[in-house]
Write an enzyme that holds these catalytic residues in place. Structure first.
Site, PDB file in Angstrom:
ATOM      1  N   GLN A  19       0.826  -1.205   0.000  1.00  0.00           N
ATOM      2  CA  GLN A  19       0.000   0.000   0.000  1.00  0.00           C
ATOM      3  C   GLN A  19       0.866   1.263   0.000  1.00  0.00           C
ATOM      4  OE1 GLN A  19      -3.164  -1.975   2.986  1.00  0.00           O
ATOM      5  NE2 GLN A  19      -3.694   0.128   2.507  1.00  0.00           N
TER       6      GLN A  19
ATOM      7  N   ARG B 198      -9.656  -0.394   7.217  1.00  0.00           N
ATOM      8  CA  ARG B 198     -10.601   0.505   6.573  1.00  0.00           C
ATOM      9  C   ARG B 198     -11.004   1.699   7.440  1.00  0.00           C
ATOM     10  NH1 ARG B 198     -14.314  -1.208   1.684  1.00  0.00           N
ATOM     11  NH2 ARG B 198     -14.716   0.889   0.959  1.00  0.00           N
ATOM     12  N   CYS B 199      -9.998   2.321   8.025  1.00  0.00           N
ATOM     13  CA  CYS B 199     -10.267   3.571   8.743  1.00  0.00           C
ATOM     14  C   CYS B 199      -8.951   4.303   8.853  1.00  0.00           C
ATOM     15  CB  CYS B 199     -10.817   3.305  10.133  1.00  0.00           C
ATOM     16  SG  CYS B 199      -9.647   2.537  11.253  1.00  0.00           S
TER      17      CYS B 199
ATOM     18  N   GLU C 228     -13.206   5.230   3.773  1.00  0.00           N
ATOM     19  CA  GLU C 228     -13.262   4.541   5.046  1.00  0.00           C
ATOM     20  C   GLU C 228     -14.413   4.977   5.925  1.00  0.00           C
ATOM     21  OE1 GLU C 228      -9.286   5.423   5.942  1.00  0.00           O
ATOM     22  OE2 GLU C 228      -8.554   3.627   4.961  1.00  0.00           O
TER      23      GLU C 228
HETATM   24  O1  CDP Z   1      -7.130   6.721   0.130  1.00  0.00           O
HETATM   25  P1  CDP Z   1      -8.247   5.972  -0.523  1.00  0.00           P
HETATM   26  O2  CDP Z   1      -8.171   5.911  -2.005  1.00  0.00           O
HETATM   27  O3  CDP Z   1      -8.482   4.628   0.114  1.00  0.00           O
HETATM   28  O4  CDP Z   1      -9.616   6.718  -0.139  1.00  0.00           O
HETATM   29  P2  CDP Z   1     -10.298   8.041  -0.683  1.00  0.00           P
HETATM   30  O5  CDP Z   1      -9.320   9.134  -0.826  1.00  0.00           O
HETATM   31  O6  CDP Z   1     -11.427   8.292   0.243  1.00  0.00           O
HETATM   32  O7  CDP Z   1     -10.844   7.680  -2.130  1.00  0.00           O
HETATM   33  C1  CDP Z   1     -11.580   6.537  -2.464  1.00  0.00           C
HETATM   34  C2  CDP Z   1     -12.166   6.736  -3.859  1.00  0.00           C
HETATM   35  O8  CDP Z   1     -13.283   7.633  -3.767  1.00  0.00           O
HETATM   36  C3  CDP Z   1     -11.186   7.358  -4.834  1.00  0.00           C
HETATM   37  O9  CDP Z   1     -11.352   6.859  -6.128  1.00  0.00           O
HETATM   38  C4  CDP Z   1     -11.575   8.808  -4.762  1.00  0.00           C
HETATM   39  O10 CDP Z   1     -11.156   9.579  -5.824  1.00  0.00           O
HETATM   40  C5  CDP Z   1     -13.100   8.747  -4.609  1.00  0.00           C
HETATM   41  N1  CDP Z   1     -13.587   9.969  -3.949  1.00  0.00           N
HETATM   42  C6  CDP Z   1     -14.451  10.826  -4.596  1.00  0.00           C
HETATM   43  O11 CDP Z   1     -14.895  10.522  -5.716  1.00  0.00           O
HETATM   44  N2  CDP Z   1     -14.820  12.016  -4.006  1.00  0.00           N
HETATM   45  C7  CDP Z   1     -14.373  12.345  -2.770  1.00  0.00           C
HETATM   46  N3  CDP Z   1     -14.708  13.498  -2.194  1.00  0.00           N
HETATM   47  C8  CDP Z   1     -13.526  11.458  -2.075  1.00  0.00           C
HETATM   48  C9  CDP Z   1     -13.133  10.274  -2.704  1.00  0.00           C
END
Ligand code: CDP
Length: 809
Positions: A240, A387-388, A763
């Site tokens: 990761q 997942r957090c 998360e």
């Molecule tokens: O770090 P991780 O990718 O696990 O989590 P994240 O930043 O929360 O993003 C998860 C997915 O959701 C990614 O493809 C983000 O681009 C999308 N996302 C989104 O579309 N809009 C947001 N405000 C936050 C995340």
């Protein structure tokens, strides 16, 4: 020209930028079996390595005999700690400042611990070789209870005591006992205790957040290939954080970082399990150096569940005080954290208990105090953020249970109690008693929307009727209404506060625009199913005016991607997403100069409009980004270098604080203990929404993992330290059979400091979901006197609760 006839609306749609439910570009390969996972990597002459593991949870190793194993056809080598010691590789640093045995050095500390590494021509020969290694153990007393551990004379880790048998200071300061790891405090102890001592209403509760495991569908593994001719080591793995792994490998192997290439190919889920470094990585590298051949190591499911990073295992005791009207005045939280045999938690260095100090939750609590004690036991190491963000699930579960217990103490409705105590919109940015500054929020609006959507008052009326019917013998089913309101803290994160092994937690994006107006963006993060290739292209499309379909997003190769700290703790959007926007803005700034030159006006006389720069006041005079990209490569523009590239290393000024309001309606069969989730409503606020469809998918996934944890998933040990849930026969992994229909909703409260106002989301549903499912179970029994019962609420435990409350007659 097409550009000239399209309407502005068409041009916006053509970009598929932010806000668009663009279909996941990754899915074509995933749904056709064309993904390229670590286990798909096959190299000429590749060998396979696997571990001899300890059947005991605590034992001294008196001898290891590898002679017979070496005679097994196909076995080439067997590594033990004695082989690694001359290289200084028999122990390795953990992310938490502790050190961990790579191969058992004199003793074992948990069942399944790596004792020897058998290297063979294939997996089958390795398995036969493992059978032939003879290890003699002398059993030692086993401690699986952290409270017992802190009282025990048994020294689990001889390396943590001095010659006088007194504990040596640990990475986080003095230790109280030889099995104690650290004490971490936040907030004001004396004032908090004073407020609680003088309060009119105090609710107290102790809860155990059981040990569980991220259990990604793809287990952990790697392929190490040492090219001795060029001195280059290539390491493919389920990482990761590929750059951090490269640095760690360099530090412990002595190979210079430029000679190490770490590649994370497609990853089948991580959820925190793939952040740390495992003995399998070190042994594969050593085995490749020793044999001169590539070596693959892939865990099986039992290896994964029993030995790689666990999650939770927090004993949390709380006191919460309030006025008789329900205004909370103080919160105290004491945690005893079971870290297993080595402290291998994955938290930023200064936060040995992660962000547990977000445990005041979404409430305006004037005074608070938190104390966390880390403890060694004979269990597997880990302590990752499943997942957090770091320990936020624990924090949110704690406060959301304390609110329910306080509501019982006050005889109040738990929804109303939350409303009375929410931080108000006008209080943001809000400085919480335990140190964090929440960036933005509008909790009352979200809560009202959620309660209205489920018709909360009608649900409560139905529940009252159900209790009456139950008492009258008309039904054997109780009804629970689970509530939770959570605030996550994601996007580690400011470098001044957050580092891992001294590496500041910034992230990065590098963009190259090609002459024909397509682009490649490389990031320091790595998707494990979150759809980064889809959504980061959308951020860029909106920022630079080129269609998302013309932008390739590449992650996970340290030879090509800029340095970043990786993907976990929902940090990708808050940090790398911000880096992407900022790099995009650098591209746009240069494009503006090129456009002005081409249009023969001053730089300030052109403005960006969707996919082009337009002369102010003369919309018919413009240059599209495609034209500008071409010009960047074919025109000699005075004062401007050729090419169109940019890189941004983004150090976020603060975390982002997504939040949400969840409601679960559940029927519980008192005679079987089987819950039936009738309804699950989830409102999430992750600020600016990049891709609503991906957000919905993330919410579904996070809720399903929350359901798992709340309703059955655990890593359980017996008193001998045997893992009782080491296979998927016993470890609950929900399928479509158990998963309800989720209703998703949202509000939008942008982050004020993030360049596009986005907060993380991946998360949140897990963080908010666990207490929501748990509260639903517990609420069903509230009318019958239940105050608190520990998760996981599997059928047996629910039945037992009903039985203890006398509901079986
Ligand atoms: O770090 P991780 O990718 O696990 O989590 P994240 O930043 O929360 O993003 C998860 C997915 O959701 C990614 O493809 C983000 O681009 C999308 N996302 C989104 O579309 N809009 C947001 N405000 C936050 C995340």
């Amino acid at each position: 020209m097409k550009d000239e006839v399209d309407t502005r609306e068409d041009r916006v749609a053509n970009l598929k930028g932010m806000g668009c439910s663009r279909k996941r570009v990754e899915d074509a390969r995933f749904t056709q079996g064309k993904g390229n996972y670590v286990d798909d990597i096959k190299l000429d002459g590749m060998l396979f390595g696997d571990f001899v593991r300890s059947p005991y949870a605590h034992a001294r190793i008196t001898s290891i005999d590898i002679e017979e194993a070496l005679k097994v056809p196909g076995v080439l080598a067997v590594l033990t700690a004695a082989d690694l010691e001359p290289l200084g590789l028999h122990w390795m640093p953990t992310l938490a400042g502790d050190k961990q045995m790579v191969l058992a050095d004199g003793k074992v500390l948990f069942q399944g611990q790596e004792v020897a590494f058998v290297v063979a021509e294939d997996r089958y020969a390795a398995a036969d070789g493992i059978e032939a290694v003879v290890v003699e153990y002398e059993e030692l007393p086993v401690i699986v209870d952290p409270f017992e551990s802190l009282k025990s004379d048994v020294v689990l880790r001889e390396d943590t005591v001095g010659e006088d048998s007194a504990p040596i200071d640990g990475a986080h300061g003095p230790r109280k006992h030889h099995n104690h790891i650290f004490t971490w405090e936040a907030g004001d102890k004396a004032p908090t205790e004073e407020v609680i001592a003088n309060a009119e209403v105090v609710a107290e509760e102790t809860m155990y957040y059981h040990r569980t495991h991220p259990c990604p569908l793809e287990t952990c593994g790697c392929v190490a290939s040492m090219d001795k001719v060029n001195g280059k080591l290539t390491l493919w793995g389920t990482f990761q954080a590929p750059h951090a792994i490269r640095t760690v490998v360099s530090l412990i192997s002595g190979i210079e970082e430029h000679n190490i290439r770490v590649i994370s190919p497609d990853i089948g889920g991580g959820f925190g399990n793939k952040v740390g470094a495992y003995p399998g990585y070190v042994c594969s590298v050593v085995a490749s150096i020793v044999t001169g051949k590539p070596v693959k190591w892939i865990e099986d499911r039992m290896d994964n569940l029993m030995t790689t990073a666990f999650a939770r295992d927090y004993w949390m005791s709380g006191k919460i005080s309030a006025t008789p009207e329900g205004k909370i005045t103080a919160l105290r939280c004491q945690v005893t954290a079971d870290h297993g045999g080595f402290d291998a938690c994955a938290d930023p260095t200064k936060f040995p208990a992660g962000f547990m100090n977000i445990c005041t939750g979404s409430y305006d609590i004037p005074t608070a105090y938190l104390e966390v004690d880390g403890v060694y036991t004979n269990k597997a190491p880990g302590g990752v953020s499943y997942r957090c963000s770091f320990r936020v699930t624990e924090a949110v579960y704690f406060i959301e249970r304390m609110i329910e217990v306080l509501a019982i103490e006050l005889g109040m409705d738990a929804a109303e109690l939350r409303r009375i105590n929410f931080i108000k919109k006008e209080q943001f940015p809000y400085k919480a008693a335990l140190g964090w500054e929440y960036d933005s929020g509008d909790y009352h609006t979200a809560w009202d929307k959620a309660l209205k959507a489920v018709d909360y008052d009608a649900l409560r009326a139905e529940q009252v009727q159900r209790v009456e019917d139950f008492k009258a013998g008309k039904t054997r089913k109780l009804m629970g209404i689970g509530l939770s309101f959570f605030t996550e803290i994601v996007g580690a994160g400011p470098v001044k506060n957050c580092d891992i092994l001294g590496l500041g937690m910034f992230d990065s994006c590098e963009i190259r625009i090609h002459p024909t107006g397509s682009a490649i963006a490389r990031l320091g993060t790595i998707s494990q199913g979150q759809g980064h290739a889809t959504t980061f292209a959308q951020i860029l499309a909106s920022e630079i005016g080129l269609p998302a379909d013309s932008i390739t997003v590449e992650e996970g190769d340290t030879d090509t991607a800029p340095y970043g700290l990786g993907t976990y703790g929902s940090r990708s959007t808050p940090v790398a997403g911000a880096a992407t926007a900022m790099a995009g803005r650098k591209i746009r700034a240069k494009a503006q100069m090129i456009a002005a030159y081409l249009l023969e006006v001053h730089d300030d006389d052109v403005e960006f409009d969707v996919d082009r720069f337009v002369v102010k006041g003369a919309p018919e005079k413009f240059k599209t980004m495609k034209e500008i990209a071409f010009a960047a490569y074919n025109q000699a523009i005075p004062g401007i270098e050729p090419g169109l590239e940019a890189v941004s290393y983004y150090d976020p000024p603060n975390m982002t604080y997504p939040f949400g309001a969840y409601v679960c309606v559940m029927d519980i069969d008192v005679d079987t203990g089987v819950p039936d989730i009738r309804r699950f409503y989830a409102l999430d606020d992750c600020g600016t929404r990049i891709n609503p469809m991906i957000i919905e998918g993330q919410v579904h996934g996070g809720l399903t993992e929350a359901l798992a944890v709340a309703l059955g998933q655990e890593i359980a040990y017996d008193n001998m330290g045997n893992v009782k849930t080491g296979t998927l026969m016993d470890f609950f992994l929900p399928t479509a059979w158990e998963v309800p229909n989720y209703e998703t909703d949202f509000t939008v409260t942008p982050s004020p400091h993030h360049p596009i106002g986005a907060k993380g989301v991946g998360e949140s549903p897990h963080v908010g979901g666990v207490p929501c499912f748990s509260n639903a179970v517990q609420d069903a029994f509230r009318a019958f006197g239940l105050r608190h019962t520990n998760m996981p609420h599997d059928h047996w435990r629910i039945w037992k609760t009903a039985n203890e409350l006398g509901l079986h007659g």
